[in-house]
Design a protein around this motif. Structure first.
Motif, PDB file in Angstrom:
ATOM      1  N   GLN A  48      50.678  55.270  48.200  1.00  0.00           N
ATOM      2  CA  GLN A  48      51.352  54.317  47.315  1.00  0.00           C
ATOM      3  C   GLN A  48      51.052  52.876  47.738  1.00  0.00           C
ATOM      4  O   GLN A  48      50.832  52.002  46.888  1.00  0.00           O
ATOM      5  N   VAL A  49      51.031  52.630  49.045  1.00  0.00           N
ATOM      6  CA  VAL A  49      50.667  51.312  49.560  1.00  0.00           C
ATOM      7  C   VAL A  49      49.247  50.966  49.103  1.00  0.00           C
ATOM      8  O   VAL A  49      48.980  49.880  48.584  1.00  0.00           O
ATOM      9  N   ILE A  50      48.334  51.905  49.276  1.00  0.00           N
ATOM     10  CA  ILE A  50      46.925  51.663  48.927  1.00  0.00           C
ATOM     11  C   ILE A  50      46.781  51.426  47.427  1.00  0.00           C
ATOM     12  O   ILE A  50      46.047  50.530  46.998  1.00  0.00           O
ATOM     13  N   LEU A  51      47.496  52.193  46.620  1.00  0.00           N
ATOM     14  CA  LEU A  51      47.425  52.002  45.174  1.00  0.00           C
ATOM     15  C   LEU A  51      47.977  50.631  44.772  1.00  0.00           C
ATOM     16  O   LEU A  51      47.448  49.984  43.865  1.00  0.00           O
ATOM     17  N   LEU A  52      49.011  50.167  45.465  1.00  0.00           N
ATOM     18  CA  LEU A  52      49.543  48.832  45.170  1.00  0.00           C
ATOM     19  C   LEU A  52      48.538  47.739  45.517  1.00  0.00           C
ATOM     20  O   LEU A  52      48.529  46.679  44.895  1.00  0.00           O
ATOM     21  N   LEU A  53      47.685  48.009  46.487  1.00  0.00           N
ATOM     22  CA  LEU A  53      46.666  47.019  46.848  1.00  0.00           C
ATOM     23  C   LEU A  53      45.687  46.788  45.696  1.00  0.00           C
ATOM     24  O   LEU A  53      45.077  45.726  45.601  1.00  0.00           O
ATOM     25  N   GLN A  54      45.555  47.761  44.821  1.00  0.00           N
ATOM     26  CA  GLN A  54      44.740  47.549  43.618  1.00  0.00           C
ATOM     27  C   GLN A  54      45.375  46.489  42.727  1.00  0.00           C
ATOM     28  O   GLN A  54      44.676  45.707  42.082  1.00  0.00           O
ATOM     29  N   LYS A  55      46.712  46.441  42.683  1.00  0.00           N
ATOM     30  CA  LYS A  55      47.408  45.393  41.936  1.00  0.00           C
ATOM     31  C   LYS A  55      47.122  44.023  42.560  1.00  0.00           C
ATOM     32  O   LYS A  55      46.920  43.042  41.855  1.00  0.00           O
ATOM     33  N   VAL A  56      47.135  43.977  43.889  1.00  0.00           N
ATOM     34  CA  VAL A  56      46.820  42.733  44.592  1.00  0.00           C
ATOM     35  C   VAL A  56      45.406  42.283  44.220  1.00  0.00           C
ATOM     36  O   VAL A  56      45.146  41.096  44.012  1.00  0.00           O
ATOM     37  N   ALA A  57      44.498  43.244  44.084  1.00  0.00           N
ATOM     38  CA  ALA A  57      43.090  42.946  43.791  1.00  0.00           C
ATOM     39  C   ALA A  57      42.898  42.347  42.403  1.00  0.00           C
ATOM     40  O   ALA A  57      41.843  41.778  42.120  1.00  0.00           O
ATOM     41  N   GLU A  58      43.900  42.440  41.548  1.00  0.00           N
ATOM     42  CA  GLU A  58      43.800  41.820  40.228  1.00  0.00           C
ATOM     43  C   GLU A  58      43.837  40.296  40.312  1.00  0.00           C
ATOM     44  O   GLU A  58      43.388  39.606  39.412  1.00  0.00           O
ATOM     45  N   LYS A  59      44.380  39.770  41.432  1.00  0.00           N
ATOM     46  CA  LYS A  59      44.523  38.316  41.588  1.00  0.00           C
ATOM     47  C   LYS A  59      43.833  37.761  42.825  1.00  0.00           C
ATOM     48  O   LYS A  59      43.898  36.559  43.079  1.00  0.00           O
ATOM     49  N   GLY A  60      43.209  38.615  43.625  1.00  0.00           N
ATOM     50  CA  GLY A  60      42.534  38.157  44.831  1.00  0.00           C
ATOM     51  C   GLY A  60      41.628  39.246  45.367  1.00  0.00           C
ATOM     52  O   GLY A  60      41.653  40.379  44.889  1.00  0.00           O
ATOM     53  N   ASP A  61      40.814  38.888  46.345  1.00  0.00           N
ATOM     54  CA  ASP A  61      39.932  39.880  46.966  1.00  0.00           C
ATOM     55  C   ASP A  61      40.725  40.729  47.954  1.00  0.00           C
ATOM     56  O   ASP A  61      41.513  40.197  48.743  1.00  0.00           O
ATOM     57  N   VAL A  62      40.493  42.031  47.911  1.00  0.00           N
ATOM     58  CA  VAL A  62      41.170  42.967  48.804  1.00  0.00           C
ATOM     59  C   VAL A  62      40.141  43.851  49.479  1.00  0.00           C
ATOM     60  O   VAL A  62      39.197  44.317  48.835  1.00  0.00           O
ATOM     61  N   LYS A  63      40.344  44.078  50.756  1.00  0.00           N
ATOM     62  CA  LYS A  63      39.536  45.039  51.503  1.00  0.00           C
ATOM     63  C   LYS A  63      40.487  45.868  52.355  1.00  0.00           C
ATOM     64  O   LYS A  63      41.405  45.334  52.966  1.00  0.00           O
ATOM     65  N   VAL A  64      40.259  47.178  52.374  1.00  0.00           N
ATOM     66  CA  VAL A  64      41.045  48.086  53.205  1.00  0.00           C
ATOM     67  C   VAL A  64      40.165  48.601  54.328  1.00  0.00           C
ATOM     68  O   VAL A  64      39.028  49.038  54.094  1.00  0.00           O
TER      69      VAL A  64
END
Length: 124
Positions: A76-92
């Protein structure tokens, strides 16, 4: 946005979510008695952060062990990071010990579920 820090216990991981320092990390062991209750403030924090994230977010998972209930919350945390990626760059970054094939496999499974850059990194 305020930093969220949760100190590790025998059953719960250390969590640092600090947008000012650019540190986003969950580490150690995650076997809480109630994973839903433990991860709820983390998920809520990330939901709020996703509204106005940093230009770049690097999220590190350095978990030694997760039980099944925690595994469901971690995704669930990882899936929420996709939401973050809508407004900024995300790397896991998913770290695992070289001898721990289960944690490697879990990281690879999670990687397939998301579209954000996701590295599975072996450490000694």
């Amino acid at each position: 946005m305020e930093k969220l820090f949760i100190e590790e216990t025998e059953d719960t991981p250390e969590v640092t979510l600090d947008p000012q320092e650019g540190v986003f990390k969950i580490s150690k062991i995650s076997v809480p008695e109630n994973a839903l209750d433990f991860y709820r403030p983390i998920l809520d924090w990330i939901k709020e952060y996703a509204e106005d994230p940093n230009a770049q977010t690097v999220f590190d998972f350095d978990l030694e062990y997760v039980n099944t209930a925690s595994s469901k919350q971690v995704i669930q945390v990882i899936l929420l990071l996709q939401k973050v990626a809508e407004k900024g760059d995300v790397k896991v970054n998913w770290y695992y010990e070289s001898i721990d094939e289960d944690m490697k496999a879990l990281g690879l499974r999670y990687k397939k579920l998301v579209s954000v850059p996701f590295e599975v990194i072996e450490v000694e």
